[in-house]
Design an enzyme around this catalytic site. Sequence first.
Site, PDB file in Angstrom:
ATOM      1  N   GLU A   1       8.695  30.713 -27.088  1.00  0.00           N
ATOM      2  CA  GLU A   1       9.828  31.175 -27.881  1.00  0.00           C
ATOM      3  C   GLU A   1      11.106  31.064 -27.044  1.00  0.00           C
ATOM      4  OE1 GLU A   1      10.841  35.046 -30.713  1.00  0.00           O
ATOM      5  OE2 GLU A   1       9.678  35.349 -28.878  1.00  0.00           O
TER       6      GLU A   1
ATOM      7  N   LYS B   1       9.997  33.007 -38.446  1.00  0.00           N
ATOM      8  CA  LYS B   1       9.419  34.265 -37.964  1.00  0.00           C
ATOM      9  C   LYS B   1       9.596  35.383 -38.991  1.00  0.00           C
ATOM     10  CE  LYS B   1       9.525  37.308 -33.874  1.00  0.00           C
ATOM     11  NZ  LYS B   1      10.214  37.546 -32.575  1.00  0.00           N
TER      12      LYS B   1
ATOM     13  N   CYS C   1       5.491  35.668 -31.382  1.00  0.00           N
ATOM     14  CA  CYS C   1       5.730  36.886 -30.615  1.00  0.00           C
ATOM     15  C   CYS C   1       5.351  38.182 -31.343  1.00  0.00           C
ATOM     16  CB  CYS C   1       7.192  36.899 -30.168  1.00  0.00           C
ATOM     17  SG  CYS C   1       7.557  38.002 -28.780  1.00  0.00           S
TER      18      CYS C   1
END
Length: 272
Positions: A47, A120, A160
Amino acid sequence: MTTTPASHRVAAIQMVSGDSLQANLDAASRLVAEAAWRGAQLVALPEYFYLMPADEPRRVALAEPFGDGPIQRHLTGLARTHRVWLIGGTVPLQSLAPGRIYNSSLLFDPQGECAARYDKVHLFGFHHGEQHYDEAATMCAGREPVVASTPLGRLKLSVCYDLRFPEFYRLPPAPELIAAPAAFTRTTGEAHWELLLRARAVENLAYVIAAGQGGEHPGGKQTFGHSMIVDPWGKVLDCVASGEGIALADIDLALQAELRCRLPALSHRVFP
């Protein structure tokens, strides 16, 4: 390390990205080239591989339209040059909301074509003492999970903070691979990073490829690193603790199929 007919080599690249876009792109180029030279067929970047600035609006300023822009062109070139499936960590993509971007993970095939886009979904927020993170201030949340078909199996794209939401990974179809590029903070990483990765692997009987940031960044930000590849039984196959590096492992799809047959937990689910 040699592959068997049912195995495929994958790589999780760990970086310590700074505030220079060009320097970060150069580092990514060098590490992807090394991973490909070592036989990786699928390579994952972390990321924010392109920028880890002290000032978050600098990342917003780099937002690109989907399908064009220097970061996407660079990833296209890397995938095509090295003939690998490339998970481009995350890329800042434009949104309709002023001052906010999508934090998007893009998958490129060996011809350099974008095979999948995942925005995301879960945006990180954390407040403890002097540590404050609020991704929603500069990002728009995605709405859809994405599973892409690859020669290595079905690949679930995630980023994440998604790791803290197990229900996200149990949505059908069940993937053979889970990608989790990340920039976990040192505080949360020390407590939960490996635990979450191994749990997601075991729950889904899937390989997890977790490429992370691993060091100190501009403004004093510290990321946990420990990029790793985890097998469907929860075993860590390779790990890079800190600094730049490459976690490399062979994934065995025949073994995975055997494990899913031996322990058919995915078919025993009662609640959706």
